[in-house]
Write a protein that holds these residues in place. Structure first.
Motif, PDB file in Angstrom:
ATOM      1  N   TRP A 108      61.892 -24.411  34.891  1.00 36.67           N
ATOM      2  CA  TRP A 108      60.770 -23.754  34.226  1.00 36.67           C
ATOM      3  C   TRP A 108      60.750 -24.064  32.734  1.00 36.67           C
ATOM      4  O   TRP A 108      59.698 -24.375  32.169  1.00 36.67           O
ATOM      5  N   LEU A 130      64.217 -15.622  38.187  1.00 39.05           N
ATOM      6  CA  LEU A 130      64.532 -17.035  38.397  1.00 39.05           C
ATOM      7  C   LEU A 130      66.046 -17.224  38.382  1.00 39.05           C
ATOM      8  O   LEU A 130      66.740 -16.629  37.557  1.00 39.05           O
ATOM      9  N   GLU A 172      66.151 -22.653  38.644  1.00 40.62           N
ATOM     10  CA  GLU A 172      64.729 -22.401  38.422  1.00 40.62           C
ATOM     11  C   GLU A 172      64.425 -22.202  36.938  1.00 40.62           C
ATOM     12  O   GLU A 172      63.406 -22.688  36.435  1.00 40.62           O
ATOM     13  N   GLN A 173      65.306 -21.509  36.233  1.00 40.70           N
ATOM     14  CA  GLN A 173      65.111 -21.312  34.794  1.00 40.70           C
ATOM     15  C   GLN A 173      65.119 -22.652  34.061  1.00 40.70           C
ATOM     16  O   GLN A 173      64.285 -22.895  33.187  1.00 40.70           O
TER      17      GLN A 173
END
Length: 157
Positions: free
Chosen positions: A18, A10, A14-15
């Protein structure tokens, strides 16, 4: 043995997404469970079972169908239905369409429990989810949820 492929890690955005989503997956069910325990003295899963049964025109669903609605295993559902039976809110009976299958049936006392529990629960759902989002975001959340569910459970109807 084949060569192991490097995971597609990621990126930073994205991290962040998430981690926020993963935290939501933990906190929202806990918040809903806390509310329904406090206000109705039942678990959120108990409420999901009673609510699913109350949504059916006959107040009765096959255990396998009820398992689908609640997202619980048949084993967990069987234990919860047994607990709800002891409280007089549900009873089990053979399915009239297939005697090999079992249905859970909402009793009049179970109906009363759903009716008494629903107002505070819907207020909490509204407060925690819907009031925090615009109408456009609510529709987006619905679409995103459907796509994620399709990836998790392609057989879902």
């Amino acid at each position: 043995m084949g060569e192991q492929r490097e995971p597609q890690w990621l990126d930073a955005d994205e991290q962040q997404i998430w981690h926020a989503f993963a935290y939501l997956l933990i906190r929202l069910p806990a918040a809903l469970d806390t509310q329904i325990q406090r206000d109705a003295d039942i678990s959120h899963f108990d409420y999901l079972v009673l609510s699913a049964l109350s949504s059916d025109s006959e107040g009765a669903l096959r255990m396998s169908r009820l398992s689908h609605f609640t997202g619980g295993s048949l084993s967990r559902l069987s234990n919860v239905v047994a607990k709800l039976e002891k409280r007089g809110w549900v009873r089990r009976e053979p399915d009239p369409d297939d005697g090999r299958a079992t249905r859970a049936v909402l009793t009049p006392d179970g109906w009363d429990k759903v009716v008494a529990s629903a107002p505070s629960h819907v207020e909490e759902v509204r407060r925690l989810v819907f009031d925090a989002l615009t109408k456009t975001q609510q529709r987006q959340l619905g679409a995103i949820s459907e796509r994620l569910l399709a990836a998790i459970d392609p057989e879902r109807s």
